[in-house]
Motif scaffolding. Sequence first.
Motif, PDB file in Angstrom:
ATOM      1  N   ILE A 128      -6.172   6.549   1.316  1.00 38.54           N
ATOM      2  CA  ILE A 128      -4.780   6.821   1.646  1.00 38.54           C
ATOM      3  C   ILE A 128      -3.923   6.117   0.594  1.00 38.54           C
ATOM      4  CG2 ILE A 128      -4.573   4.821   3.192  1.00 38.54           C
ATOM      5  CD1 ILE A 128      -2.715   6.540   4.955  1.00 38.54           C
ATOM      6  N   HIS A 129      -2.819   6.767   0.189  1.00 36.40           N
ATOM      7  CA  HIS A 129      -2.000   6.231  -0.905  1.00 36.40           C
ATOM      8  C   HIS A 129      -2.903   5.984  -2.120  1.00 36.40           C
ATOM      9  CE1 HIS A 129       0.984   5.930   2.195  1.00 36.40           C
ATOM     10  NE2 HIS A 129       0.393   4.910   2.809  1.00 36.40           N
ATOM     11  N   ASN A 130      -2.977   4.730  -2.573  1.00 36.06           N
ATOM     12  CA  ASN A 130      -3.852   4.370  -3.692  1.00 36.06           C
ATOM     13  C   ASN A 130      -4.905   3.372  -3.220  1.00 36.06           C
ATOM     14  OD1 ASN A 130      -4.525   4.820  -6.358  1.00 36.06           O
ATOM     15  ND2 ASN A 130      -3.077   3.346  -7.204  1.00 36.06           N
ATOM     16  N   VAL A 131      -5.340   3.561  -1.965  1.00 35.45           N
ATOM     17  CA  VAL A 131      -6.234   2.621  -1.280  1.00 35.45           C
ATOM     18  C   VAL A 131      -7.602   3.262  -1.086  1.00 35.45           C
ATOM     19  CG1 VAL A 131      -6.613   1.329   0.861  1.00 35.45           C
ATOM     20  CG2 VAL A 131      -4.296   1.550  -0.080  1.00 35.45           C
ATOM     21  N   LEU A 132      -8.638   2.491  -1.331  1.00 31.96           N
ATOM     22  CA  LEU A 132     -10.016   2.876  -0.984  1.00 31.96           C
ATOM     23  C   LEU A 132     -10.622   1.755  -0.155  1.00 31.96           C
ATOM     24  CD1 LEU A 132     -12.709   4.355  -1.089  1.00 31.96           C
ATOM     25  CD2 LEU A 132     -13.098   3.397  -3.355  1.00 31.96           C
ATOM     26  N   ALA A 133     -11.065   2.086   1.053  1.00 31.61           N
ATOM     27  CA  ALA A 133     -11.690   1.104   1.940  1.00 31.61           C
ATOM     28  C   ALA A 133     -12.992   1.687   2.455  1.00 31.61           C
ATOM     29  CB  ALA A 133     -10.758   0.761   3.097  1.00 31.61           C
ATOM     30  N   SER A 134     -14.119   1.029   2.159  1.00 34.96           N
ATOM     31  CA  SER A 134     -15.422   1.582   2.506  1.00 34.96           C
ATOM     32  C   SER A 134     -16.285   0.544   3.202  1.00 34.96           C
ATOM     33  CB  SER A 134     -16.141   2.080   1.251  1.00 34.96           C
ATOM     34  OG  SER A 134     -16.555   0.994   0.450  1.00 34.96           O
ATOM     35  N   THR A 175     -11.907  11.105   2.335  1.00 37.87           N
ATOM     36  CA  THR A 175     -12.942  10.112   2.052  1.00 37.87           C
ATOM     37  C   THR A 175     -13.343  10.190   0.579  1.00 37.87           C
ATOM     38  OG1 THR A 175     -14.606  11.673   2.853  1.00 37.87           O
ATOM     39  CG2 THR A 175     -13.882   9.950   4.369  1.00 37.87           C
ATOM     40  N   ALA A 176     -13.859   9.067   0.085  1.00 38.14           N
ATOM     41  CA  ALA A 176     -14.132   8.923  -1.348  1.00 38.14           C
ATOM     42  C   ALA A 176     -15.558   9.244  -1.730  1.00 38.14           C
ATOM     43  CB  ALA A 176     -13.812   7.499  -1.789  1.00 38.14           C
ATOM     44  N   ALA A 178       0.831  -1.202   0.000  1.00 35.63           N
ATOM     45  CA  ALA A 178       0.000   0.000   0.000  1.00 35.63           C
ATOM     46  C   ALA A 178       0.866   1.253   0.000  1.00 35.63           C
ATOM     47  CB  ALA A 178      -0.927  -0.004   1.207  1.00 35.63           C
ATOM     48  N   ALA A 179       1.898   1.268   0.807  1.00 34.76           N
ATOM     49  CA  ALA A 179       2.801   2.423   0.857  1.00 34.76           C
ATOM     50  C   ALA A 179       3.515   2.625  -0.481  1.00 34.76           C
ATOM     51  CB  ALA A 179       3.808   2.241   1.981  1.00 34.76           C
ATOM     52  N   ASP A 180       3.700   1.540  -1.220  1.00 30.29           N
ATOM     53  CA  ASP A 180       4.358   1.597  -2.529  1.00 30.29           C
ATOM     54  C   ASP A 180       3.404   2.011  -3.642  1.00 30.29           C
ATOM     55  OD1 ASP A 180       6.653   1.138  -4.238  1.00 30.29           O
ATOM     56  OD2 ASP A 180       5.614  -0.664  -4.942  1.00 30.29           O
ATOM     57  N   GLY A 181       2.118   2.197  -3.298  1.00 23.77           N
ATOM     58  CA  GLY A 181       1.160   2.664  -4.294  1.00 23.77           C
ATOM     59  C   GLY A 181       0.313   1.593  -4.937  1.00 23.77           C
ATOM     60  N   LEU A 182       0.356   0.340  -4.429  1.00 23.89           N
ATOM     61  CA  LEU A 182      -0.492  -0.706  -5.002  1.00 23.89           C
ATOM     62  C   LEU A 182      -1.965  -0.307  -4.869  1.00 23.89           C
ATOM     63  CD1 LEU A 182      -0.541  -3.711  -6.116  1.00 23.89           C
ATOM     64  CD2 LEU A 182      -1.124  -4.352  -3.762  1.00 23.89           C
ATOM     65  N   PRO A 183      -2.723  -0.305  -5.959  1.00 24.10           N
ATOM     66  CA  PRO A 183      -4.164  -0.034  -5.832  1.00 24.10           C
ATOM     67  C   PRO A 183      -4.831  -1.129  -4.996  1.00 24.10           C
ATOM     68  CG  PRO A 183      -3.456   0.167  -8.121  1.00 24.10           C
ATOM     69  CD  PRO A 183      -2.327  -0.478  -7.370  1.00 24.10           C
ATOM     70  N   ILE A 184      -5.546  -0.717  -3.966  1.00 20.47           N
ATOM     71  CA  ILE A 184      -6.249  -1.661  -3.101  1.00 20.47           C
ATOM     72  C   ILE A 184      -7.696  -1.191  -2.953  1.00 20.47           C
ATOM     73  CG2 ILE A 184      -6.387  -2.736  -0.818  1.00 20.47           C
ATOM     74  CD1 ILE A 184      -3.400  -2.346  -0.517  1.00 20.47           C
ATOM     75  N   TYR A 185      -8.606  -2.083  -3.236  1.00 21.44           N
ATOM     76  CA  TYR A 185     -10.032  -1.803  -3.040  1.00 21.44           C
ATOM     77  C   TYR A 185     -10.566  -2.765  -1.995  1.00 21.44           C
ATOM     78  CZ  TYR A 185     -15.023  -1.410  -3.716  1.00 21.44           C
ATOM     79  OH  TYR A 185     -16.356  -1.236  -3.486  1.00 21.44           O
ATOM     80  N   ALA A 186     -11.160  -2.235  -0.914  1.00 16.49           N
ATOM     81  CA  ALA A 186     -11.627  -3.068   0.195  1.00 16.49           C
ATOM     82  C   ALA A 186     -13.018  -2.634   0.613  1.00 16.49           C
ATOM     83  CB  ALA A 186     -10.670  -2.958   1.378  1.00 16.49           C
ATOM     84  N   GLU A 187     -13.840  -3.623   0.982  1.00 15.28           N
ATOM     85  CA  GLU A 187     -15.204  -3.362   1.430  1.00 15.28           C
ATOM     86  C   GLU A 187     -15.427  -3.983   2.806  1.00 15.28           C
ATOM     87  OE1 GLU A 187     -17.560  -3.322  -2.891  1.00 15.28           O
ATOM     88  OE2 GLU A 187     -17.706  -5.078  -1.591  1.00 15.28           O
TER      89      GLU A 187
END
Length: 498
Positions: free
Chosen positions: A462-468, A441-442, A356-365
């Motif tokens: 945060i970074h390239n992460v979205l967690a909702s 927030t997204a 995540a810190a390296d910019g990996l796109p992460i999508y979490a629900e």
Amino acid sequence: MLSRLVIAAPQGRSGKTTVTLGLCAALAARGLIVQPFKKGPDYIDPSWLTEAAGRPCRNLDPFFHADDAGLAAAFARGALGADISIIEGNHGLYDGVPLPPRNTEETRTAASVPSVPSVPSIPSVPSDSDESHGSTAYVARLLRAPILLVVDAARMSRSVAALVRGFQTFEPATPISGVILNSAAPGRHATRLRDAVERHCGIPVLGILPRDETLTIPDRHLGLVPRGEDEGLIPALAACRRAAEQHIDLDAILAIARAAPPIPNTQYPIPAQHAIRTTQYAIRIGVFRDRAFTFYYPENLEALIDAGAGLLFIDAFTAPRLPAIDALYIGGGFPEIFMEALSANIALRQAVRAAAADGLPIYAECGGLMYLARRLTWGERSAEMAGVLPCDVEMTGRPQGHGYVIAEALAAHPFLPAGTVVRGHEFHNSRLVNVDPNLATAYRLTRGNGVGDGGHRDGLCIHNVLASYTHLHAAGAPGWANGLVAAARAYASAHDQT
């Protein structure tokens, strides 16, 4: 011709899941290809329907689809190749999501003139009324699918006919074709129930199930225990199959399903061949899929594949590291049940945090959000999580969000343009604590609770992460899969050049 039927009930906990599971398993055991569907946003019942039918259960929810044509097309795509499609409804047959009033003046006028008509003048409800939108009856009428009404017959006899008759006449165009009676005593009680329905309602009783505790699948705070969690629950499914074979007229039900008329104005496309587990794609998206993370719509996984991604499933309990991936998808589930075991995989938690810190796109629900937090606490239990998000999560004794969500993407959204409106749902018994107040927030919510801070927000970024907390369905968020795959492609390109 698409053979099909809907399993519905006057109210929840009437036995429709038991009946649907039994029918799917019994018909599949005959060698038929059974395609299960679930009306509503549920993940847990579909996990059992998938097991029963041997074919992934698909979602049918009018809230997620732009129009009726989209819902009918989704059904037609999913039903192709099946000998019979069985759609399990949710809630009561006529319970739906009312459309907003046409204008406030109409609402105000109607509310200001109360009246109590005499019994003979009580009208039936128009089947196209706003308040009927989104109900199981609405879906059945749209798909011209015959309905089997499952009635809990405990503690009633002749009154069952009044109940069934009321459901027949409430919205007259609703195609109720038969009744299955649940929790009936054998002998005289069963005979009186059958006689009352068939004499006064003019439709057949196609099965009478006795009271039987072995037909019960355990539940907890968000519904049934998911299929993927416990192999020890499979005997309950076998019991449902035996009950259907012994107490339900399967041949009559097949005849009803096969007599369903064509669905008007519906195209029957050739379905895409989705190779879910593959590495033959330039873009690879990892998907946490194990006992803790089970909440994935098959339509979402297929949308990612259609957008150009290959999917690699990851077991968060045993994987020593992340594989070579370009994005990560962590769906919902019950990480709180397994928090200690998830926390024990320190290497994977550290790998996710570093990626995540390296910019990996992460999508979490939902459950995925909980995994990405610093710490998860439930009563006396507490465990470290991945530490990607600057917040902690604590479990609560009551739902913090439950129902449909309408959300507008904000500028911070990493996968959708600002202003994009999506539809989803939420159901969570947890809340965020110790949240960094500067965390972006997204989403701005026009319906739903989200992170529950009173600001109508959801989707931590945060970074390239979205967690909702919001769960999306591809039909309600048409650009989501393309956006996530585009972010994965950009990440892959950047890392190819370094």
